[in-house]
Design an enzyme around this catalytic site. Structure first.
Site, PDB file in Angstrom:
ATOM      1  N   TYR A   1      57.535  22.095  51.209  1.00 15.75           N
ATOM      2  CA  TYR A   1      56.760  22.850  51.300  1.00 15.75           C
ATOM      3  C   TYR A   1      55.612  22.365  50.046  1.00 15.75           C
ATOM      4  CZ  TYR A   1      53.409  26.996  50.526  1.00 15.75           C
ATOM      5  OH  TYR A   1      52.445  27.659  50.281  1.00 15.75           O
TER       6      TYR A   1
ATOM      7  N   LYS B   1      51.511  21.218  50.974  1.00 19.68           N
ATOM      8  CA  LYS B   1      50.317  21.700  50.475  1.00 19.68           C
ATOM      9  C   LYS B   1      49.649  20.576  49.527  1.00 19.68           C
ATOM     10  CE  LYS B   1      50.326  25.668  52.233  1.00 19.68           C
ATOM     11  NZ  LYS B   1      49.297  26.142  53.063  1.00 19.68           N
TER      12      LYS B   1
END
Length: 259
Positions: A150, A154
């Site tokens: 994750y 990002k």
């Protein structure tokens, strides 16, 4: 903001995406909103009470077909604002995660987002007009132990947004990166992180986060980090060794760290 401009908001059934759609409706944008769940229809019904035109599309933006379905719904209409917010999280140790879920995270957060921006952005560039808001995260500033894929996704989006903005400089198309911290949404429950410190601690208000990002997009700013604490964390991250950042992140995201 002139009436009847069109905004497209992805991941708009809940959380920051729904709040971005509300901001758009309040500023008199017509809307195409999309999510991969039936709740997008409920969101559309609520947004229509503001008097704006709202079209809901249920599509999986982790797939090429899903993005194509959204683009077909948009048709030949010029998109004045693309708010690329769709994204998923995933907690726990990388090697303990199901790889299908890892792949889906990458397909949603990166591949589908870029494909949509590529399609809509090209149309904007031909008109020399448009605004793009990308929901990145301050998570992109630090190696995310127990959120490795994750945080990596990002970091990609944060970097990509600045690069695309420079490529489009003086084109009439602006790119803004919204970089929130932990926000009160369904994110942590869906990411299986409710036994972690970050999953259970007090979080930022999704409405305030969305409004900050929306206003920055309208102003054509490059980026916005929401919340004073997050601004401090992002500044510190720029001068802290990655090994230390990864160790600190473990204290927040490792299963069992919830108070």
């Amino acid at each position: 903001m002139p009436a009847n401009q069109l905004a497209v908001v992805t991941g708009a059934s809940t959380g920051i995406g729904l709040e971005l759609a509300r901001c758009s409706a309040e500023d008199r944008f017509n809307l195409v909103i999309v999510a991969n769940e039936p709740a997008i229809q409920q969101a559309a019904a609520e947004l229509r009470t503001s008097g704006t035109n709202v079209e809901a599309v249920e599509a999986d933006l982790a797939t090429t077909d899903g993005v194509d379905k959204l683009c077909a719904a948009i048709g030949d209409r010029p998109v004045d604002a693309l708010l690329a917010n769709a994204g998923v999280g995933l907690g726990r140790a990388f090697l303990d995660q199901d790889f299908d879920r890892i792949r889906r995270l990458i397909d949603t957060n990166i591949t589908g987002t870029l494909y949509l921006i590529h399609r809509v952005g090209n149309a904007m560039l031909r008109r020399n007009s448009g605004r793009i808001l990308i929901t990145g995260s301050i998570a992109g500033f630090a190696p995310g132990s127990f959120q490795a894929a994750y945080n990596g996704s990002k970091a990609f989006l944060d970097s990509f947004s600045f690069a695309l903005r420079e490529e489009l400089r003086d084109s009439g198309v602006t790119v803004t990166c919204l970089m929130p911290g932990a926000t009160e949404t369904e994110f942590f429950r869906r990411a299986d992180m409710m036994d972690t410190k970050v999953g259970t601690q007090e979080k930022d208000d999704a409405r305030e986060v969305a409004r900050a990002g929306f206003d920055a997009m309208l102003r054509g700013e490059s980026d916005v980090v929401t919340g004073a604490k997050n601004k401090i964390q992002s500044t510190i991250a720029n001068v802290t060794p990655n090994e230390i950042l990864a160790r600190q992140h473990r204290k927040m995201a490792e299963p069992g760290t919830a108070k």
